[in-house]
Write a protein that holds these residues in place. Structure first.
Motif, PDB file in Angstrom:
ATOM      1  N   LYS A 139       0.805  -1.216   0.000  1.00  0.00           N
ATOM      2  CA  LYS A 139       0.000   0.000   0.000  1.00  0.00           C
ATOM      3  C   LYS A 139       0.840   1.269   0.000  1.00  0.00           C
ATOM      4  CE  LYS A 139      -2.679  -1.237   3.485  1.00  0.00           C
ATOM      5  NZ  LYS A 139      -3.764  -1.168   4.480  1.00  0.00           N
ATOM      6  N   ASP A 140       2.058   1.214   0.540  1.00  0.00           N
ATOM      7  CA  ASP A 140       2.879   2.425   0.571  1.00  0.00           C
ATOM      8  C   ASP A 140       3.527   2.741  -0.774  1.00  0.00           C
ATOM      9  OD1 ASP A 140       4.522   0.209   0.850  1.00  0.00           O
ATOM     10  OD2 ASP A 140       5.835   1.116   2.338  1.00  0.00           O
ATOM     11  N   THR A 141       3.828   1.732  -1.591  1.00  0.00           N
ATOM     12  CA  THR A 141       4.450   1.964  -2.904  1.00  0.00           C
ATOM     13  C   THR A 141       3.500   1.689  -4.060  1.00  0.00           C
ATOM     14  OG1 THR A 141       5.238  -0.313  -3.080  1.00  0.00           O
ATOM     15  CG2 THR A 141       6.720   1.285  -2.022  1.00  0.00           C
ATOM     16  N   LEU A 142       2.369   1.011  -3.778  1.00  0.00           N
ATOM     17  CA  LEU A 142       1.385   0.552  -4.768  1.00  0.00           C
ATOM     18  C   LEU A 142       1.962  -0.496  -5.724  1.00  0.00           C
ATOM     19  CD1 LEU A 142      -0.603   3.821  -5.533  1.00  0.00           C
ATOM     20  CD2 LEU A 142      -1.127   1.989  -3.908  1.00  0.00           C
ATOM     21  N   ASP A 143       3.063  -1.147  -5.319  1.00  0.00           N
ATOM     22  CA  ASP A 143       3.603  -2.261  -6.099  1.00  0.00           C
ATOM     23  C   ASP A 143       2.698  -3.475  -5.918  1.00  0.00           C
ATOM     24  OD1 ASP A 143       5.801  -0.891  -7.079  1.00  0.00           O
ATOM     25  OD2 ASP A 143       7.144  -1.582  -5.485  1.00  0.00           O
ATOM     26  N   VAL A 144       2.534  -4.249  -6.985  1.00  0.00           N
ATOM     27  CA  VAL A 144       1.759  -5.485  -6.945  1.00  0.00           C
ATOM     28  C   VAL A 144       2.713  -6.642  -7.186  1.00  0.00           C
ATOM     29  CG1 VAL A 144      -0.100  -6.822  -8.019  1.00  0.00           C
ATOM     30  CG2 VAL A 144      -0.356  -4.349  -7.720  1.00  0.00           C
ATOM     31  N   TRP A 145       2.651  -7.643  -6.304  1.00  0.00           N
ATOM     32  CA  TRP A 145       3.503  -8.830  -6.382  1.00  0.00           C
ATOM     33  C   TRP A 145       2.617 -10.049  -6.585  1.00  0.00           C
ATOM     34  CZ3 TRP A 145       8.911  -8.635  -5.380  1.00  0.00           C
ATOM     35  CH2 TRP A 145       9.383  -7.372  -5.002  1.00  0.00           C
ATOM     36  N   VAL A 146       3.023 -10.935  -7.502  1.00  0.00           N
ATOM     37  CA  VAL A 146       2.304 -12.191  -7.714  1.00  0.00           C
ATOM     38  C   VAL A 146       3.311 -13.324  -7.583  1.00  0.00           C
ATOM     39  CG1 VAL A 146       0.972 -13.593  -9.327  1.00  0.00           C
ATOM     40  CG2 VAL A 146       0.559 -11.140  -9.194  1.00  0.00           C
ATOM     41  N   ASN A 147       3.077 -14.197  -6.605  1.00  0.00           N
ATOM     42  CA  ASN A 147       3.956 -15.342  -6.334  1.00  0.00           C
ATOM     43  C   ASN A 147       5.424 -14.934  -6.255  1.00  0.00           C
ATOM     44  OD1 ASN A 147       1.685 -16.964  -6.298  1.00  0.00           O
ATOM     45  ND2 ASN A 147       1.876 -17.499  -8.446  1.00  0.00           N
ATOM     46  N   GLY A 148       5.684 -13.800  -5.604  1.00  0.00           N
ATOM     47  CA  GLY A 148       7.057 -13.354  -5.383  1.00  0.00           C
ATOM     48  C   GLY A 148       7.652 -12.488  -6.469  1.00  0.00           C
ATOM     49  N   ASN A 149       6.919 -12.216  -7.547  1.00  0.00           N
ATOM     50  CA  ASN A 149       7.430 -11.392  -8.644  1.00  0.00           C
ATOM     51  C   ASN A 149       6.630 -10.098  -8.741  1.00  0.00           C
ATOM     52  OD1 ASN A 149       9.326 -13.394  -9.619  1.00  0.00           O
ATOM     53  ND2 ASN A 149       7.530 -14.512 -10.307  1.00  0.00           N
ATOM     54  N   ARG A 150       7.356  -8.977  -8.854  1.00  0.00           N
ATOM     55  CA  ARG A 150       6.687  -7.690  -8.996  1.00  0.00           C
ATOM     56  C   ARG A 150       6.189  -7.547 -10.428  1.00  0.00           C
ATOM     57  NH1 ARG A 150       7.819  -2.216  -9.793  1.00  0.00           N
ATOM     58  NH2 ARG A 150      10.015  -2.567 -10.168  1.00  0.00           N
ATOM     59  N   LEU A 151       4.941  -7.099 -10.565  1.00  0.00           N
ATOM     60  CA  LEU A 151       4.310  -6.977 -11.883  1.00  0.00           C
ATOM     61  C   LEU A 151       4.295  -5.536 -12.368  1.00  0.00           C
ATOM     62  CD1 LEU A 151       1.075  -9.162 -11.675  1.00  0.00           C
ATOM     63  CD2 LEU A 151       3.323  -9.814 -12.494  1.00  0.00           C
ATOM     64  N   ASP A 152       4.217  -5.399 -13.684  1.00  0.00           N
ATOM     65  CA  ASP A 152       3.937  -4.100 -14.282  1.00  0.00           C
ATOM     66  C   ASP A 152       2.430  -3.895 -14.197  1.00  0.00           C
ATOM     67  OD1 ASP A 152       6.577  -3.507 -15.002  1.00  0.00           O
ATOM     68  OD2 ASP A 152       6.390  -4.633 -16.873  1.00  0.00           O
ATOM     69  N   THR A 153       2.028  -2.704 -13.787  1.00  0.00           N
ATOM     70  CA  THR A 153       0.609  -2.421 -13.619  1.00  0.00           C
ATOM     71  C   THR A 153       0.255  -1.122 -14.333  1.00  0.00           C
ATOM     72  OG1 THR A 153       0.990  -1.188 -11.567  1.00  0.00           O
ATOM     73  CG2 THR A 153       0.519  -3.550 -11.355  1.00  0.00           C
ATOM     74  N   ALA A 154      -1.036  -0.907 -14.529  1.00  0.00           N
ATOM     75  CA  ALA A 154      -1.541   0.340 -15.104  1.00  0.00           C
ATOM     76  C   ALA A 154      -2.664   0.838 -14.203  1.00  0.00           C
ATOM     77  CB  ALA A 154      -2.057   0.104 -16.522  1.00  0.00           C
ATOM     78  N   GLY A 155      -2.513   2.053 -13.687  1.00  0.00           N
ATOM     79  CA  GLY A 155      -3.524   2.613 -12.798  1.00  0.00           C
ATOM     80  C   GLY A 155      -4.474   3.516 -13.555  1.00  0.00           C
ATOM     81  N   GLU A 156      -5.715   3.557 -13.085  1.00  0.00           N
ATOM     82  CA  GLU A 156      -6.683   4.471 -13.676  1.00  0.00           C
ATOM     83  C   GLU A 156      -7.665   4.932 -12.619  1.00  0.00           C
ATOM     84  OE1 GLU A 156     -10.331   2.867 -16.084  1.00  0.00           O
ATOM     85  OE2 GLU A 156      -8.665   1.481 -16.430  1.00  0.00           O
ATOM     86  N   PHE A 157      -8.130   6.165 -12.796  1.00  0.00           N
ATOM     87  CA  PHE A 157      -9.144   6.700 -11.886  1.00  0.00           C
ATOM     88  C   PHE A 157     -10.509   6.275 -12.375  1.00  0.00           C
ATOM     89  CE2 PHE A 157      -5.572   9.581 -11.233  1.00  0.00           C
ATOM     90  CZ  PHE A 157      -5.504   9.592  -9.848  1.00  0.00           C
ATOM     91  N   VAL A 158     -11.368   5.858 -11.439  1.00  0.00           N
ATOM     92  CA  VAL A 158     -12.747   5.488 -11.749  1.00  0.00           C
ATOM     93  C   VAL A 158     -13.652   6.331 -10.851  1.00  0.00           C
ATOM     94  CG1 VAL A 158     -12.186   3.155 -12.567  1.00  0.00           C
ATOM     95  CG2 VAL A 158     -12.652   3.528 -10.151  1.00  0.00           C
ATOM     96  N   ASP A 159     -14.957   6.244 -11.071  1.00  0.00           N
ATOM     97  CA  ASP A 159     -15.905   7.097 -10.351  1.00  0.00           C
ATOM     98  C   ASP A 159     -15.718   7.091  -8.841  1.00  0.00           C
ATOM     99  OD1 ASP A 159     -17.063   8.000 -12.652  1.00  0.00           O
ATOM    100  OD2 ASP A 159     -18.723   6.554 -12.608  1.00  0.00           O
ATOM    101  N   ASP A 160     -15.541   5.918  -8.235  1.00  0.00           N
ATOM    102  CA  ASP A 160     -15.499   5.841  -6.781  1.00  0.00           C
ATOM    103  C   ASP A 160     -14.104   5.610  -6.198  1.00  0.00           C
ATOM    104  OD1 ASP A 160     -15.369   3.318  -7.853  1.00  0.00           O
ATOM    105  OD2 ASP A 160     -16.802   2.401  -6.484  1.00  0.00           O
ATOM    106  N   GLY A 161     -13.044   5.716  -7.010  1.00  0.00           N
ATOM    107  CA  GLY A 161     -11.693   5.504  -6.495  1.00  0.00           C
ATOM    108  C   GLY A 161     -10.692   5.269  -7.614  1.00  0.00           C
ATOM    109  N   THR A 162      -9.830   4.254  -7.415  1.00  0.00           N
ATOM    110  CA  THR A 162      -8.832   3.909  -8.430  1.00  0.00           C
ATOM    111  C   THR A 162      -8.850   2.412  -8.681  1.00  0.00           C
ATOM    112  OG1 THR A 162      -7.049   3.558  -6.817  1.00  0.00           O
ATOM    113  CG2 THR A 162      -7.296   5.796  -7.712  1.00  0.00           C
ATOM    114  N   GLU A 163      -8.334   2.039  -9.837  1.00  0.00           N
ATOM    115  CA  GLU A 163      -8.142   0.626 -10.170  1.00  0.00           C
ATOM    116  C   GLU A 163      -6.727   0.460 -10.697  1.00  0.00           C
ATOM    117  OE1 GLU A 163     -11.195  -0.545 -12.937  1.00  0.00           O
ATOM    118  OE2 GLU A 163     -12.758  -0.520 -11.401  1.00  0.00           O
TER     119      GLU A 163
END
Length: 180
Positions: free
Chosen positions: A116-140
């Motif tokens: 939550k502090d860096t917004l990094d996403v990890w899957v099974n120990g590997n950091r993934l490339d992600t794409a953020g977007e703003f939506v009506d009620d928050g972010t995805e």
């Protein structure tokens, strides 16, 4: 963990890349010390004359120290410090900054972690490339899980103390949060 050793302490260290199991063997008559991380021997000393002290090691880039202190007679207390914090303080802090989901995907258990502090996403120990977007009620935060579309939604709880509520959605199905 080891063969014929005297296992005196086991800790589970929650990091972004997974939950790491640390085991420590301490032969109080021989001075033998063996340190295991995830079933692999990291430190091995035979015939140490000093039975108290500390063992320094790392899990990836995370610095750890096991402290061995006498508590009277031939009894010892074992404590773990992670990144300069006591094990208890470190795990409490990690539970605040990490959100974890465990679920089966294509027949295998999949572990997704959001820092939550860096917004990094990890899957099974590997950091993934992600794409953020703003939506009506928050972010995805969108990413791909082996061909399965996935995203982590962050919405306000409406309560300042609670902060944001994070949820994981894979193939349009919300995944319940894991308790580690």
């Amino acid at each position: 963990m080891g063969l014929g050793g005297e296992l005196v302490a086991v800790w589970e260290v929650p990091l972004s890349d997974g939950l790491h199991k640390v085991g420590f063997e301490h032969g109080t008559t021989t001075g033998r010390r063996v340190l295991w991380v995830d079933g692999k021997e990291k430190v091995h000393h035979d015939w140490m004359f000093k039975l108290v002290g500390s063992e320094v090691f790392s899990i990836g880039n995370t610095k750890c120290v096991i402290k061995i202190e006498p508590v009277g007679g031939f009894s010892y207390e074992y404590s773990l410090e992670v990144n300069g914090k006591s094990y208890k303080k470190f795990t409490e802090n990690q539970s605040k900054i990490l959100k974890t989901w465990l679920f089966p995907l294509e027949g295998a258990l999949t572990r997704v972690v959001l820092e939550k502090d860096t917004l990094d996403v990890w899957v099974n120990g590997n950091r993934l490339d992600t794409a953020g977007e703003f939506v009506d009620d928050g972010t995805e935060t969108h990413f791909d899980l082996s061909g399965h579309p996935a995203y982590i939604r962050a919405v306000s709880s409406g309560n300042r103390r609670e902060g944001l509520i994070h949820s994981l959605v894979v193939d349009d199905v919300e995944i319940p949060e894991a308790v580690e």
